[in-house]
Design a protein around this motif. Sequence first.
Motif, PDB file in Angstrom:
ATOM      1  N   TYR A  86      25.967  41.968  44.459  1.00 41.43           N
ATOM      2  CA  TYR A  86      26.290  43.341  44.077  1.00 41.43           C
ATOM      3  C   TYR A  86      25.147  44.320  44.344  1.00 41.43           C
ATOM      4  CZ  TYR A  86      30.516  41.662  41.799  1.00 41.43           C
ATOM      5  OH  TYR A  86      31.750  41.108  41.559  1.00 41.43           O
ATOM      6  N   ASP A 157      35.825  44.500  40.256  1.00 43.76           N
ATOM      7  CA  ASP A 157      36.144  43.139  40.691  1.00 43.76           C
ATOM      8  C   ASP A 157      36.728  42.327  39.535  1.00 43.76           C
ATOM      9  OD1 ASP A 157      35.383  43.574  43.263  1.00 43.76           O
ATOM     10  OD2 ASP A 157      33.545  42.387  43.187  1.00 43.76           O
ATOM     11  N   SER A 160      40.370  42.950  39.129  1.00 47.47           N
ATOM     12  CA  SER A 160      41.180  42.247  40.119  1.00 47.47           C
ATOM     13  C   SER A 160      41.344  40.775  39.753  1.00 47.47           C
ATOM     14  CB  SER A 160      40.527  42.378  41.499  1.00 47.47           C
ATOM     15  OG  SER A 160      41.305  41.733  42.478  1.00 47.47           O
ATOM     16  N   ARG A 256      30.643  35.510  40.582  1.00 48.69           N
ATOM     17  CA  ARG A 256      31.983  35.253  41.121  1.00 48.69           C
ATOM     18  C   ARG A 256      32.337  33.773  41.110  1.00 48.69           C
ATOM     19  NH1 ARG A 256      31.619  39.232  46.457  1.00 48.69           N
ATOM     20  NH2 ARG A 256      31.492  41.212  45.310  1.00 48.69           N
TER      21      ARG A 256
END
Length: 289
Positions: A86, A157, A160, A256
Amino acid sequence: LLGFSCVYLACAKAQYAVLAPVLLLWWAVLAISTAEGVKKKLISAGAAVLVAALLGSYALGVYGNNESISSQDTLYSGLMNGILLYADDPEEALEDLGLDPGLIADKGKHPYLPKEDYYCPPRTEKAEELLYSKVSSTKYLAWYLKHPKAFWHLLNDTASYAADPMPDFNLYIGETNVGSHRTVNKWNLWAQMRPNLLPRRFAGYLLLFGLPAIAALMTIFRKGAGRRRKLYAGLLLVLLAIGAMQYPLPMVGNGRSDPIKQLYLFREVTDFTYLFLLTWVSARMTRRK
């Protein structure tokens, strides 16, 4: 029963332990507002103290036990699969965190590859020296707060990932989730619908959680509202607060790496919020004038 349920929730997973203050506050409000008479209030106060002691000790215990289980992998993922992805300038991010610039070589890697694939293999003395001894999840959060652009990207993110379907663990007898298999649709209608109904931007969740929160606060401070209605509004606020606290934590701490599973509690609160709004709208539409 409510008190022990709060203990079990706060101690079910390390990231849930941060819910302890919210649960304690709700327990105190509930105990004081429902008790009638001095004797019952004293009993409620004693029970609240017991629950506070249990929540505090067990919540800290969860973090202590988690240290030897997943803390190192979480810290590794939070950096390699989080901050370094990021950051506009990953090398500058490493410098801000006081870390070896050579760690940039492991950007985007998860902690479960063969050791020879890393510059700094996880769960090793080198990783302890270069990484684990210098960072924490709190330090990661502080970095994000100092870099709002990266934090905003992470929050979007997260939205999502929160809308994506959970991994398909429902299988027919004789099939495995390795490779292709038939989709189990039984009792799975909402799971198929929710990806198309939930927002995939952070602003959508601000509305989804913000509007019920405002309505609940208005109910609590309304003079004409009864005690029961105010307690229901308080319970709704507690649930919304739990969801809001869980929203950024998995991505801040773990990057992630497997975010859909880590967002399980937030997803449950979101589904409840949808159910609550649907029930409220239906009740308003069918209420007799």
